[in-house]
Design an enzyme around this catalytic site. Sequence first.
Site, PDB file in Angstrom:
ATOM      1  N   PHE A 149      -1.287  -9.270   2.349  1.00  0.00           N
ATOM      2  CA  PHE A 149      -1.124  -9.970   1.074  1.00  0.00           C
ATOM      3  C   PHE A 149      -1.869  -9.284  -0.060  1.00  0.00           C
ATOM      4  O   PHE A 149      -1.546  -9.494  -1.225  1.00  0.00           O
ATOM      5  CB  PHE A 149      -1.624 -11.427   1.198  1.00  0.00           C
ATOM      6  CG  PHE A 149      -3.124 -11.548   1.086  1.00  0.00           C
ATOM      7  CD1 PHE A 149      -3.730 -11.638  -0.162  1.00  0.00           C
ATOM      8  CD2 PHE A 149      -3.942 -11.537   2.204  1.00  0.00           C
ATOM      9  CE1 PHE A 149      -5.123 -11.717  -0.276  1.00  0.00           C
ATOM     10  CE2 PHE A 149      -5.318 -11.615   2.100  1.00  0.00           C
ATOM     11  CZ  PHE A 149      -5.910 -11.707   0.847  1.00  0.00           C
ATOM     12  N   GLU A 176       3.882 -13.072   3.874  1.00  0.00           N
ATOM     13  CA  GLU A 176       4.556 -14.304   3.453  1.00  0.00           C
ATOM     14  C   GLU A 176       3.783 -15.024   2.352  1.00  0.00           C
ATOM     15  O   GLU A 176       4.271 -15.992   1.774  1.00  0.00           O
ATOM     16  CB  GLU A 176       4.794 -15.225   4.658  1.00  0.00           C
ATOM     17  CG  GLU A 176       3.548 -15.669   5.424  1.00  0.00           C
ATOM     18  CD  GLU A 176       3.085 -14.674   6.495  1.00  0.00           C
ATOM     19  OE1 GLU A 176       3.031 -13.466   6.219  1.00  0.00           O
ATOM     20  OE2 GLU A 176       2.735 -15.133   7.603  1.00  0.00           O
ATOM     21  N   SER A 226      -5.177  -7.161   9.138  1.00  0.00           N
ATOM     22  CA  SER A 226      -6.462  -7.373   9.809  1.00  0.00           C
ATOM     23  C   SER A 226      -6.484  -6.650  11.164  1.00  0.00           C
ATOM     24  O   SER A 226      -5.432  -6.384  11.765  1.00  0.00           O
ATOM     25  CB  SER A 226      -6.703  -8.871   9.995  1.00  0.00           C
ATOM     26  OG  SER A 226      -5.640  -9.425  10.733  1.00  0.00           O
ATOM     27  N   CYS A 281      -9.571  -3.976   0.990  1.00  0.00           N
ATOM     28  CA  CYS A 281     -10.076  -3.348   2.212  1.00  0.00           C
ATOM     29  C   CYS A 281     -11.094  -2.274   1.881  1.00  0.00           C
ATOM     30  O   CYS A 281     -11.806  -1.814   2.759  1.00  0.00           O
ATOM     31  CB  CYS A 281      -8.931  -2.754   3.018  1.00  0.00           C
ATOM     32  SG  CYS A 281      -8.167  -1.383   2.172  1.00  0.00           S
TER      33      CYS A 281
END
Length: 499
Positions: A149, A176, A226, A281
């Site tokens: 996301f 999503e 992840s 990240c």
Amino acid sequence: MQELTHFINGEHVKGTSGRFADVMNPATGEVQAKVPLANKAEMDIAVAAAQAAQPAWAAVNPQRRARVLMKFVDLLNRDMDKLAEALSREHGKTFPDAKGDIQRGLEVAEYCIAAPQMLKGEYTDAAGPGIDIYSMRQALGVTAGITPFNFPAMIPMWMFAPAIACGNAFILKPSERDPSVPLMLAELLEEAGLPKGIIQVVNGDKEAVDAILFDPIIQSVGFVGSTPIAEYIYGTGCAQGKRVQCFGGAKNHMIIMPDADLDQAADALVGAGYGAAGERCMAISVAVPVGEETADKLRDKLIPRIEKLKIAPYTAGDDVDYGPVVTKAAQENILRLVQTGVDQGADLVVDGRDFSLQGYEDGFFVGPHLFDNVTKDMDIYKTEIFGPVLSMVRAQSYEEALGLAMDHEYGNGTAIYTRDGDTARDFASRINVGMVGVNVPIPVPLAYHTFGGWKKSAFGDLNQHGPDSFKFYTRTKTVTSRWPSGIKEGGEFHFKQMD
Ligand code: NAD
């Protein structure tokens, strides 16, 4: 309520599985759309369309394929504000940050305009009597990507720009949480002249991901998200014989040496730690000042800077520092981890737990947090929090600071702040982390270099974008040839003009 679609074979297609997910407006906490969650039958339709379209696309010469990307880049610039608005509305990041998300993806598309150059093979003339050897890079066929996301524009473009430039068809399964921009990008590619079926967006969750992983036609899978899901996708995809690259979570350390410019380091830490609400990240989540004096001074410089941060929805203006986090669940998880830090004995020197924004009380905002005296055994040190929480771990020497970053299970990015060239060089050389900044807080390589972490931050051999992406999205074929005229005794090899 808006019902989003899939983008299959050039058309917006309604979901048929009967399953939907809510797409939130994180600033208000309201559901703003529903996104369909595809089942295997819907994925099969997309795969069949991709398989039918791909051979003709691979046969288009690379320069013409590159021209589609050139046009796509123009269209991205034309629609930049519209895309950024849609991105901020679903993700929550600020408007300038949303533009940055699109811009960094656009730069990968620009880089892929070099496809004719990058796809050139190798040739050895007269490798033996009358023997020549050449190699070529050929498209894989149908490829797929699963994206997170936090960069709904940039990360899909990391994948589909090189995939398409190399002559593949690409199926994107975006997050999503914020699926609108990926759908808009697919439309723009078609407007740029990409044939139907070459880019498709199939929305969904684990069911759609599993449909990709177990589909025998799909040749490669790219994943960013992840670490537990990266491990699952890498293991499952490889067992299915696919080419797989998976990028996972992070816990990025910044080491601040006593000789560093501490104002510069504090500014960098605030931007890299709290920008995008820490949902990057490559965010810095651990500051490691070397020596007590450095730590005390750094803390004194950080606190007023953090307390000044403007936290608001993207609509409040371009001077907003960061917006809400993506979901209620993310907000709760961050606050839960903050509580573990308090319980386990870290000093919470900036406490954002009571943060609330008038008029947006139901939004997923999280105030900024700064912990001091964090130790290696604490959950806030071991876990990726993915929120506006910075932990200071005090080290007494450079070796101790280096060892901390080396021992952490993640190895995505890291930085060192110092004026000493020897220390910087030693750090860059010894650290077991994929992307290193020297006085640069978020060392995300530009499109023509490659992006990728080490350790539990990445699985697979090849990085994203840069030259690696042309390797990932092609197979090498090597041809060794000998023509009869070349082996006649006393004969001559007449090299003829090609027809
Ligand atoms: P996530 O792992 O929850 O989701 C990523 C993708 O996997 C989504 O498309 C999601 O639909 C899908 N997915 C979720 N659960 C699944 C399951 N059980 N089985 C199969 N598929 C599943 O990640 P996220 O919350 O969207 O993104 C944040 C994470 O991504 C952070 O850990 C962050 O560090 C990481 N990230 C890493 C990089 C990198 O380059 N290393 C870049 C950006 C984000």
